[in-house]
Write an enzyme that holds these catalytic residues in place. Structure first.
Site: not given
Length: 279
Positions: A15, A134, A166, A170
């Site tokens: 996806s 990110s 998150y 990262k």
């Protein structure tokens, strides 16, 4: 290796930008081994890209990584590029069957373990690793505060903020990327921020939050462009890319003592990476 077709393993391919990257890489004639967690999406991708080898594996756990490595080893004897692209973001704290917080498991433990398990295949090929990262490693997408690892609470048990969890995962991924390059100079390791991309990553958050983010985000197709470029084109080893350009990452991400400590802690969780070529 020249400019011909490469053998590419892409984890997180069913996806979002991973799927778009797979479609582009297939069109360019590369030999693909594509992995995803959701069985239905795995089947759909296999139908869409019949020449690719599509496998199902949930890399959030060590058992899932073992299954991935088994199937990859059965499909090829070499890997030119490994793309660690699996991603997750949950509004509430979620743990894996092993008890690890999901962001940490998917964004750090999975790339560490996957790379370790397929290292012999990487050495037989060109040995490039692309870790999708990110700009969130610098600061959380919402809220404030410095992003730094809490080695006493890597699994976010003492209060869970989804955006900080998150970002910390990262940061962990980027520390791993640099340390992997330092320990294994025979490999070519890069990390990339593909841009703010409209994907299913925030599907569990309130719809208003998702709509506001998506209003300023890139399409998954555009988000895939730097991943494809770094997987197949010329790169500078050991660098962090903001889309197509290498840029300095945060000072915290370049803390070599923290990187070594994280490596040691991760080996306690998942076992030794390898002693071959380590410093």
């Amino acid at each position: 290796m020249g400019a011909g077709p490469r053998t590419i393993v892409l984890v997180g391919a069913t996806s979002g930008l991973g799927r778009q990257a797979a479609v582009r890489l297939a069109a360019d004639g590369h030999r693909l081994i594509l992995a995803g967690r959701d069985p239905r999406r795995v089947r759909d991708l296999a139908r869409e890209l019949p020449r690719a080898h599509v496998i199902g594996a949930d890399v959030a756990t060590a058992a899932g990584v073992d299954e991935l490595a088994r199937q990859v080893s059965a499909a090829t004897d070499r890997i030119d590029t490994l793309v660690n692209n699996a991603g997750v973001m949950r509004p509430t704290r979620t743990v894996t069957a092993e008890g690890h917080e999901l962001n940490l498991a998917v964004h750090h433990l999975a790339p560490f373990s996957t790379t370790s398990r397929v290292l012999p295949l990487l050495r037989r090929g060109e040995g490039r690793i692309v870790n999708v990262n990110s700009e969130g490693h610098r600061s959380p997408m919402r809220g404030s505060g410095e992003v730094a690892l809490d080695f006493d609470d890597l699994d976010s048990e003492r209060g869970y903020d989804p955006f900080m969890a998150y970002s910390r995962s990262k940061l962990a991924n980027l520390l791993f990327s640099y340390e992997l390059q330092a320990r294994h100079p025979e490999l070519t390791v890069v990390a990339v921020h593909p841009g703010l991309v409209r994907t299913r990553l925030g599907r569990d958050f309130p719809s208003l939050q998702v709509r506001l983010v998506h209003a300023f985000a890139l399409s998954a197709r555009r988000g895939a462009e730097p991943v494809v470029r770094l997987a197949t084109g010329t790169v500078s080893a050991g660098r962090y890319y903001n889309r197509f350009a290498p840029v300095p990452s945060s000072p915290r991400s370049r803390d070599t003592a923290a990187a070594r400590r994280l490596w040691a802690v991760t080996e306690e969780v998942r076992g030794p990476f390898t002693q071959v070529g380590s410093r």
